[in-house]
Design a protein around this motif. Structure first.
Motif, PDB file in Angstrom:
ATOM      1  N   PHE A 152       0.825  -1.166  -0.057  1.00  0.00           N
ATOM      2  CA  PHE A 152       0.161  -0.041  -0.060  1.00  0.00           C
ATOM      3  C   PHE A 152       0.902   1.395  -0.115  1.00  0.00           C
ATOM      4  CE2 PHE A 152      -2.943  -3.149   1.696  1.00  0.00           C
ATOM      5  CZ  PHE A 152      -4.369  -2.593   1.010  1.00  0.00           C
ATOM      6  N   TYR A 153       0.328   2.282  -0.721  1.00  0.00           N
ATOM      7  CA  TYR A 153       0.899   3.585  -0.654  1.00  0.00           C
ATOM      8  C   TYR A 153       0.045   4.691  -0.259  1.00  0.00           C
ATOM      9  CZ  TYR A 153      -0.763   4.661  -5.400  1.00  0.00           C
ATOM     10  OH  TYR A 153      -1.480   4.615  -6.312  1.00  0.00           O
ATOM     11  N   ASP A 154       0.314   5.678   0.339  1.00  0.00           N
ATOM     12  CA  ASP A 154      -0.431   7.134   0.778  1.00  0.00           C
ATOM     13  C   ASP A 154      -1.731   6.497   1.727  1.00  0.00           C
ATOM     14  OD1 ASP A 154      -0.949   9.796   0.400  1.00  0.00           O
ATOM     15  OD2 ASP A 154      -2.826   9.150  -0.783  1.00  0.00           O
ATOM     16  N   ARG A 155      -2.750   6.130   0.805  1.00  0.00           N
ATOM     17  CA  ARG A 155      -3.912   5.634   1.812  1.00  0.00           C
ATOM     18  C   ARG A 155      -3.827   4.126   1.869  1.00  0.00           C
ATOM     19  NH1 ARG A 155      -8.383   7.937  -2.570  1.00  0.00           N
ATOM     20  NH2 ARG A 155      -7.841   9.938  -2.772  1.00  0.00           N
ATOM     21  N   ILE A 156      -3.308   3.799   3.088  1.00  0.00           N
ATOM     22  CA  ILE A 156      -3.170   2.195   3.659  1.00  0.00           C
ATOM     23  C   ILE A 156      -4.531   1.726   4.329  1.00  0.00           C
ATOM     24  CG2 ILE A 156      -0.683   2.986   4.021  1.00  0.00           C
ATOM     25  CD1 ILE A 156      -1.426   2.979   7.164  1.00  0.00           C
ATOM     26  N   CYS A 157      -4.267   0.694   4.246  1.00  0.00           N
ATOM     27  CA  CYS A 157      -5.542  -0.175   4.802  1.00  0.00           C
ATOM     28  C   CYS A 157      -4.959  -0.777   6.105  1.00  0.00           C
ATOM     29  CB  CYS A 157      -5.864  -1.149   3.714  1.00  0.00           C
ATOM     30  SG  CYS A 157      -7.387  -2.452   4.335  1.00  0.00           S
ATOM     31  N   THR A 158      -5.636  -0.263   7.169  1.00  0.00           N
ATOM     32  CA  THR A 158      -5.391  -0.558   8.530  1.00  0.00           C
ATOM     33  C   THR A 158      -5.910  -1.746   9.034  1.00  0.00           C
ATOM     34  OG1 THR A 158      -7.029   0.866   9.425  1.00  0.00           O
ATOM     35  CG2 THR A 158      -5.113   1.814   9.335  1.00  0.00           C
ATOM     36  N   GLY A 159      -6.867  -2.290   8.071  1.00  0.00           N
ATOM     37  CA  GLY A 159      -7.561  -3.645   8.482  1.00  0.00           C
ATOM     38  C   GLY A 159      -6.798  -4.828   7.744  1.00  0.00           C
ATOM     39  N   ILE A 160      -5.808  -4.571   7.088  1.00  0.00           N
ATOM     40  CA  ILE A 160      -4.837  -5.623   6.387  1.00  0.00           C
ATOM     41  C   ILE A 160      -3.443  -5.370   6.966  1.00  0.00           C
ATOM     42  CG2 ILE A 160      -3.928  -6.329   4.080  1.00  0.00           C
ATOM     43  CD1 ILE A 160      -6.875  -7.057   4.348  1.00  0.00           C
ATOM     44  N   ASN A 161      -3.030  -6.454   7.257  1.00  0.00           N
ATOM     45  CA  ASN A 161      -1.435  -6.523   7.698  1.00  0.00           C
ATOM     46  C   ASN A 161      -0.462  -6.629   6.706  1.00  0.00           C
ATOM     47  OD1 ASN A 161       0.350  -6.233   9.812  1.00  0.00           O
ATOM     48  ND2 ASN A 161       0.642  -8.527  10.060  1.00  0.00           N
ATOM     49  N   ALA A 162      -0.451  -5.564   5.974  1.00  0.00           N
ATOM     50  CA  ALA A 162       0.345  -5.739   4.780  1.00  0.00           C
ATOM     51  C   ALA A 162       1.360  -4.493   4.598  1.00  0.00           C
ATOM     52  CB  ALA A 162      -0.415  -5.269   3.315  1.00  0.00           C
ATOM     53  N   SER A 163       2.584  -4.687   3.742  1.00  0.00           N
ATOM     54  CA  SER A 163       3.436  -3.771   3.747  1.00  0.00           C
ATOM     55  C   SER A 163       2.840  -2.323   3.251  1.00  0.00           C
ATOM     56  CB  SER A 163       4.541  -4.171   2.847  1.00  0.00           C
ATOM     57  OG  SER A 163       5.156  -5.300   3.217  1.00  0.00           O
ATOM     58  N   ARG A 164       3.623  -1.173   3.541  1.00  0.00           N
ATOM     59  CA  ARG A 164       3.281   0.016   3.279  1.00  0.00           C
ATOM     60  C   ARG A 164       4.168   1.127   3.006  1.00  0.00           C
ATOM     61  NH1 ARG A 164       0.304   0.304   8.158  1.00  0.00           N
ATOM     62  NH2 ARG A 164      -0.916  -1.620   7.477  1.00  0.00           N
ATOM     63  N   ASP A 322       5.586 -12.884   3.380  1.00  0.00           N
ATOM     64  CA  ASP A 322       4.804 -12.608   4.602  1.00  0.00           C
ATOM     65  C   ASP A 322       5.442 -11.507   5.406  1.00  0.00           C
ATOM     66  OD1 ASP A 322       6.736 -14.281   5.351  1.00  0.00           O
ATOM     67  OD2 ASP A 322       5.290 -15.841   6.619  1.00  0.00           O
ATOM     68  N   LYS A 323       6.591 -10.834   5.042  1.00  0.00           N
ATOM     69  CA  LYS A 323       7.058 -10.051   6.003  1.00  0.00           C
ATOM     70  C   LYS A 323       6.462  -8.601   5.769  1.00  0.00           C
ATOM     71  CE  LYS A 323      11.857  -7.985   6.868  1.00  0.00           C
ATOM     72  NZ  LYS A 323      11.764  -6.710   7.167  1.00  0.00           N
ATOM     73  N   VAL A 324       5.972  -8.000   6.676  1.00  0.00           N
ATOM     74  CA  VAL A 324       5.383  -6.626   6.863  1.00  0.00           C
ATOM     75  C   VAL A 324       6.387  -5.608   6.793  1.00  0.00           C
ATOM     76  CG1 VAL A 324       3.509  -5.040   7.835  1.00  0.00           C
ATOM     77  CG2 VAL A 324       3.265  -7.616   7.559  1.00  0.00           C
ATOM     78  N   GLU A 325       6.643  -4.872   5.697  1.00  0.00           N
ATOM     79  CA  GLU A 325       7.612  -3.511   5.749  1.00  0.00           C
ATOM     80  C   GLU A 325       6.992  -2.532   5.998  1.00  0.00           C
ATOM     81  OE1 GLU A 325      11.860  -2.566   4.846  1.00  0.00           O
ATOM     82  OE2 GLU A 325      10.669  -4.404   5.530  1.00  0.00           O
ATOM     83  N   ARG A 326       7.099  -1.618   6.838  1.00  0.00           N
ATOM     84  CA  ARG A 326       6.728  -0.351   7.086  1.00  0.00           C
ATOM     85  C   ARG A 326       7.685   0.956   6.999  1.00  0.00           C
ATOM     86  NH1 ARG A 326       3.976  -3.358  10.978  1.00  0.00           N
ATOM     87  NH2 ARG A 326       1.851  -3.514  10.600  1.00  0.00           N
ATOM     88  N   ARG A 327       7.565   1.696   5.872  1.00  0.00           N
ATOM     89  CA  ARG A 327       8.397   2.798   5.669  1.00  0.00           C
ATOM     90  C   ARG A 327       7.587   4.156   5.666  1.00  0.00           C
ATOM     91  NH1 ARG A 327      12.405   0.173   0.984  1.00  0.00           N
ATOM     92  NH2 ARG A 327      12.531  -1.783   2.013  1.00  0.00           N
ATOM     93  N   VAL A 328       8.407   5.185   6.030  1.00  0.00           N
ATOM     94  CA  VAL A 328       7.693   6.456   6.250  1.00  0.00           C
ATOM     95  C   VAL A 328       8.852   7.564   5.647  1.00  0.00           C
ATOM     96  CG1 VAL A 328       7.241   8.491   7.802  1.00  0.00           C
ATOM     97  CG2 VAL A 328       6.606   6.008   8.235  1.00  0.00           C
TER      98      VAL A 328
END
Length: 347
Positions: A152-164, A322-328
């Protein structure tokens, strides 16, 4: 139009057999880390239940198909989304990938159709910013359950445990409002998007906390749902005609800020002498208006590059799927002509 159903997923198989989704994925690719007995058990179950895996990883190893990434954009007309697309393309081209791009046009049903179409096209993965109207997320979860990398980018989906990959919306808004306070503004209005979107919550919280830090009551300031130029031009005159009208506006994006700007000018008021205005994006329109717009720069190119890099690393097994990557990505306040100069204190 009824939602098209997807077949049995890796998550379904994992639940039935009692192992992780990653184990299912590895077994179906004959990974030697999974015992031969377990691999056969998983393969047999998948065959009996007509499981159709996403075979992109195997295909890429043998170069039998074109390497394609699916991109979902809410609206092409927004500079920020087009700049993100440019960043994705730049990074994807380096690794030999091509893009399949579709516009949801802020429509949930269209978003679901695109996801199904990309899945059937066997894309290597999908990079998406959800539509403003999306409140159900089954279509995203099913993609992940079927082993399709999702970022996901910009508008992320908090209900899904996905990279963003997102920008620092909170600090961007906080610094913008602090700037408005520093030039003497005390009644700073907020024009924002629907609060179900994470970016809206973060920008609102940045606005609110900056006011609180400087002793200004947010409840005494105008707060409106307004995230486009047309609505800004419609509602701003009534707000400005009130007795306690704002002396500044902080808008969720540049288009809304520009709508405020031209409305204020049509009312015979001066910008920035009478009213200060700050936007959020720093697109091309920010320097095409008069005066040029003070705004928060989002750096969409970098958001796109990082989203593409995560997706490609997952597609090529350089990062666990299945690794969740979160970048800001950091924001930057760009001060121009729609805000007053900072007052110089006399000695």
């Amino acid at each position: 139009m009824p939602e098209k159903k997807m077949p049995i997923t890796m998550k379904d198989i994992a639940t039935e057999i009692g192992v992780s989704v990653a184990t299912i994925s590895r077994a179906l690719k004959d990974d030697p880390r999974i015992s031969e007995k377990r691999r056969e058990e998983i393969k047999n179950y998948a065959k009996e239940h007509n499981f159709s895996p996403n075979i992109i990883a195997e295909s890429l190893r043998h170069r039998r198909v074109m390497k394609v990434i699916g991109i979902i954009i809410p609206q092409f007309t927004h500079f920020y989304f087009s700049s993100i697309l440019s960043g994705i393309e730049e990074e994807a081209t380096k690794s030999g990938y091509q893009l399949m791009v579709a516009q949801s046009n802020e429509n949930y049903e269209r978003e679901v159709e695109i996801c199904n179409s990309f899945y059937e096209s066997k894309v290597c993965g999908i990079i998406v910013s959800q539509s403003k109207n999306t409140i159900k997320y089954d279509h995203f979860q099913k993609l992940m359950d079927n082993g399709v990398p999702l970022v996901f980018y910009d508008r992320i989906c908090t209900g899904i445990n996905a990279s963003r990959v997102v920008v620092d919306d909170y600090m961007g808004a906080f610094s913008a409002v602090e700037h408005l306070v520093s030039i003497g503004c005390k009644k700073i209005a907020f024009y924002g998007s629907p609060m179900k979107l994470e970016i809206s919550k973060n920008r609102y919280n940045g606005w609110r906390d900056a006011l609180l830090k400087h002793g200004i009551n947010p409840d005494a300031c105008v707060k409106m749902y307004c995230d486009n130029r047309e609505d800004a031009e419609l509602i701003t005159p009534e707000i400005m005609q009130g007795e306690n009208h704002p002396d500044a506006f902080f808008a969720v994006n540049d288009d809304t800020a520009i709508g405020i700007l031209y409305t204020i000018k049509r009312m015979g008021l001066r910008v920035p002498e009478d009213i200060s205005i700050c936007g959020f994006t720093n697109g091309q329109r920010a320097i095409a208006c008069d005066p040029m717009l003070t705004t928060v720069e989002q750096n969409g190119m970098e958001v796109g590059r990082q989203a593409a890099r995560i997706l490609i690393d997952k597609a090529e097994d350089k990062m666990p799927i299945d690794k969740v990557e979160r970048r800001v990505v950091r924001t930057r306040l760009v001060v121009r002509g729609t805000t007053k100069s900072i007052p110089i204190e006399e000695e």
